[in-house]
Scaffold this active site. Structure first.
Site, PDB file in Angstrom:
ATOM      1  N   ASP A   1     -43.056 -14.706 -10.245  1.00 15.17           N
ATOM      2  CA  ASP A   1     -42.993 -13.595  -9.316  1.00 15.17           C
ATOM      3  C   ASP A   1     -43.419 -12.353 -10.076  1.00 15.17           C
ATOM      4  OD1 ASP A   1     -42.712 -11.892  -7.277  1.00 15.17           O
ATOM      5  OD2 ASP A   1     -40.595 -12.298  -6.865  1.00 15.17           O
TER       6      ASP A   1
HETATM    7  C1  NOJ Z   1     -42.484  -9.788  -5.325  1.00 18.72           C
HETATM    8  C2  NOJ Z   1     -41.617 -10.570  -4.388  1.00 18.72           C
HETATM    9  O1  NOJ Z   1     -40.367 -10.833  -4.986  1.00 18.72           O
HETATM   10  C3  NOJ Z   1     -42.223 -11.883  -3.937  1.00 18.72           C
HETATM   11  O2  NOJ Z   1     -41.422 -12.435  -2.931  1.00 18.72           O
HETATM   12  C4  NOJ Z   1     -43.623 -11.680  -3.467  1.00 18.72           C
HETATM   13  O3  NOJ Z   1     -44.150 -12.906  -3.020  1.00 18.72           O
HETATM   14  C5  NOJ Z   1     -44.449 -11.123  -4.610  1.00 18.72           C
HETATM   15  N1  NOJ Z   1     -43.895  -9.846  -5.056  1.00 18.72           N
HETATM   16  C6  NOJ Z   1     -45.906 -10.913  -4.233  1.00 18.72           C
HETATM   17  O4  NOJ Z   1     -46.038  -9.891  -3.343  1.00 18.72           O
END
Ligand code: NOJ
Length: 745
Positions: A293
């Site tokens: 993430d």
């Molecule tokens: C952070 C988020 O926690 C996640 O859920 C998301 O898919 C990613 N950023 C990409 O945007």
């Protein structure tokens, strides 16, 4: 030098060294012909180390910000073959433009993979995931993911960062809005449905996208509900509560996993070998790829388990993370780590192979532009069919929490005062993570109600969502006094839940509760249309409002769906997938609680309870009313004494005793009365949503097997133990109709 060649597997192997030494610049035709692993392997033999690391790198475009960092050099990175996947770039035109750079201007012409957060719709926005889960309609949940995939893929996307399968039991945590709620059994089924919906049964079909089970793992157990916070839980809790929906997603064939931001018992998830290799690969046999993430590799430096980013990259990579989202750690340091022998080329090849295999599975090597057709995009997005379905899903997701004196449904001839900051707020209806959804496409309660009545509707905002300004109260009161009924649209804004949106108070923000009190003071019947991305503590409203409709954030068709329910064109059938507390002090509160050694006894001080609030929630898990009533009788179990090899049939007669046809979610819970480790007082094990005409009855049957009675025993073995169980069947997790059964050896 530019050469155009067609390579076969063995020929490619022979040419590998040759091409690398020459550093040849070759055109798109270099992607070998053939298919499957042969082509992937032969490509691997052609790639330089930097190109391989490029495939392990995912950068955001500058179209949307979904995290704290940005890179303006992503197009140069594509051109130099140093990034293999892009997120936050969408639309057929833009993905096509970027794909052309990768296919035509890089040495090997490997197509890009485009990812995006298509969580509850791409352009046609469905209810937020938690809201949709309130429908308890798995077919419809699967279909909405299917529609979202169809729209997203028509806009050039190959990969959605969904489903979010984190169990969430703390309403302070804003991301409770993105999942299926608190229950393990239900969350597993929803996870499977969403994976099936996104991925379909043929990844080569141009209208499917690969799914991503996130955030692996235990992200929802963040201490104090504060996003990104520490997670410290037992292995039992991890395996019993937080992992099962991930395993279910894996078994449903999900192609990717995303690590979570949190540490788990001292080890950040993005550097957690136990999670990423021992469990995910070795125990479960996952063969897709793992992405981080965002910058969670870099964040290990702040977590404090590595000294610098290079070390973070090594830990992450060797623990099992294949792709680095946005952190540029692999991009900056992985080649050096290989040179130093900290990471091997074989390990790199394995990760690259996983990613190329998915590009191959999507058909991108055969036609990198197969998802870039503006005409398909135009015909697909926001089509009448998709909007009609979004309306259907939205109305199914509404939960009727209160209906005093049958104030609902509302007679269409009644004069309505629509009051509140959410009465005509298009943007808020989208909820968090709304993909490419556009506020202008949302039907508000005002326009939805207007479309279904010719009676007068006066709209007054009354106050802001979150300010101290009470200057609109007088006008709101005047409108309420002049109307027959008050419809009060209040709650949270779209950005008050989702990522980085934890709240320490979970009541109504600003002066909205005061506005509600003003409305009740008028003496007019007040129906609350609640919008929110989390369970809210609304005891005063629960006590004093006449009607309450929990509407979450319902998406593009919100207003139409609300009007359908308000005027009775649709009889509400939603049930809460999450417990609503009386106050924040009860948190965490969920139905799957343990009994304790001193279960609550109001007459005994020394029992497990609070001095200032009851133990019971405001609304229990599985709760939801209907305009009709259902009566449960004749609970029967065919085998009160059963063996592990037996199937047990539980049946119950459900009678619609009210004046409307309606749907009911019949729920079955068990309690294992004695275990080698203590068991919760209730566990959902089956449910069925049935339609019953007024005055009619249906017998609903459930078949249970030994699998339904298994748990992690004292030795952490997933097994059954002989002994007594109680089965409860009813309309929510408080169901009282019960039968005892016994499992014998
Ligand atoms: C952070 C988020 O926690 C996640 O859920 C998301 O898919 C990613 N950023 C990409 O945007």
């Amino acid at each position: 030098m530019k050469i155009k060649i067609t390579l076969f597997f063995t020929f490619g192997m022979v040419l590998t060294a040759f091409l690398s030494i020459l550093g040849c610049k070759v055109s798109q035709a270099v992607v070998p012909e053939g298919n499957g692993m042969g082509r992937v392997d032969s490509l691997l033999h052609l790639m330089t180390l930097d190109e391989k690391i490029g495939q392990l790198t995912l950068f955001t475009s500058d179209w949307v910000v979904t995290g704290p960092t940005m890179r303006d050099s992503y197009k140069e990175d594509i051109k130099s073959g140093r990034v293999g996947s892009i997120f936050n770039a969408h639309t057929a035109d833009y993905t096509c433009e970027l794909q052309r750079i990768s296919v035509e201007e890089t040495r090997l012409g490997i197509p890009l993979l485009f990812g995006y957060d298509v969580i509850h719709g791409y352009k046609t926005i469905f209810p937020i995931s938690l809201g949709e889960a309130a429908s308890w309609d798995l077919k419809s949940i699967e279909k909405s993911a299917r529609v979202a995939a169809d729209e997203a893929s028509s806009a050039g996307l190959h990969w959605t960062f969904a489903p979010m399968v984190d169990i969430a039991r703390d309403p302070r945590w804003g991301r409770v809005s993105e999942g299926a709620g608190e229950d393990v059994y239900y969350a597993k089924l929803v996870a499977e449905a969403r994976v099936r919906g996104f991925q379909g049964n043929d990844l080569r079909a141009p209208n499917t996208v690969i799914a991503c089970a996130k955030h692996y793992a235990a992200y929802g157990a963040a201490q104090a509900g504060r996003d990104y916070h520490t997670v410290d839980i037992s292995e039992r809790t991890l395996r019993e509560i937080y992992l099962p929906p991930f395993k279910a997603a894996q078994e449903a064939g999900v192609k990717t996993f995303m690590t979570s931001f949190n540490e788990l018992n001292g080890v950040p998830a993005s550097g957690n070998k136990m999670l990423l290799t021992d469990i995910l690969r070795d125990e479960w046999g996952f063969d897709g790829f793992v992405v981080t993430d965002y910058t969670s590799i870099n964040e290990m430096v702040d977590h404090g388990n590595v000294a610098d980013e290079k070390e973070a990259g090594e830990l992450s990579f060797t623990s099992g993370v294949d792709m680095d989202m946005q952190g540029a750690v692999y991009y900056n340091y992985l080649a050096q780590s290989v040179a130093e022998g900290k990471v091997t080329v074989e390990q790199i090849d394995r990760a690259v192979r996983r990613i190329l295999t998915i590009k191959e599975a999507l058909g991108l090597f055969d036609d990198p532009y197969r998802y870039c057709h503006p005409s398909r995009q135009a015909a697909t997005l926001l089509s009448d069919k998709n909007l009609a379905f979004a309306r259907e899903v939205a109305r199914k997701s509404i939960v009727l929490l209160k209906n005093k004196n049958k104030v609902l449904p509302v007679d269409r001839n009644k004069k309505i005062a629509l009051i509140g900051p959410l009465g005509n707020a298009q943007y808020e209806l989208l909820g968090s993570w709304h993909g490419a959804g556009d506020a202008k496409d949302c039907v508000t309660p005002l326009t939805g109600l207007q479309a279904q009545t010719t009676a007068e509707i006066t709209y007054v905002k009354g106050c802001d969502l979150n300010s101290e300004d009470r200057s609109g109260f007088a006008e709101a009161t005047e409108a309420a006094n002049a109307a027959d009924i008050v419809v009060l649209a209040i709650g949270e804004g779209a950005d008050m839940s989702g990522e980085a949106a934890s709240r320490s108070e979970i009541g109504l923000p600003g002066v909205q509760l005061e506005l509600a009190k003003e409305m009740i003071k008028t003496g007019k019947p007040v129906i609350v249309i609640l919008m929110n991305g989390r369970p809210m503590a609304i005891p005063w409203l629960a006590e004093n409002a006449d009607g309450i409709l929990e509407t979450w954030f319902l998406g593009s068709q919100a207003g139409n769906a609300i009007a359908d329910v308000l005027f009775g064109a649709y009889n509400p059938s939603g049930k809460l997938p999450v417990t609503f507390p009386r106050n924040v002090g009860q948190v965490p509160i969920f139905y799957y609680m343990k009994n304790t050694g001193r279960p609550m006894d109001p007459n005994d001080k020394y029992t497990s309870k609070y001095l200032d609030v009851d133990n019971s929630p405001l609304y229990p898990f599985g709760f939801g009313l209907s305009y009709t009533t259902f009566n449960y009788t004749d609970l029967k179990v065919n085998k009160p004494v059963f063996k592990v090899s037996d199937e047990i049939t539980v049946s119950v007669k459900v009678t619609n005793t009210g004046n409307y046809d309606g749907e009911e979610v019949v729920q079955l819970y068990i309690r294992d009365l004695v275990g080698s480790v203590t068991r919760p007082v209730r566990e959902l094990k089956a449910f069925e949503k049935v339609f019953i005409e007024k005055g009619k009855s249906k017998t609903v049957s459930f078949v249970l097997t030994a699998e339904d009675f298994k748990f992690f025993d004292i030795d952490m073995k997933y097994t059954t133990e002989p002994g007594d169980f109680e089965i409860f069947v009813g309309t929510n997790s408080d169901a009282s109709l019960s039968k005892k059964i016994k499992l014998v050896d």
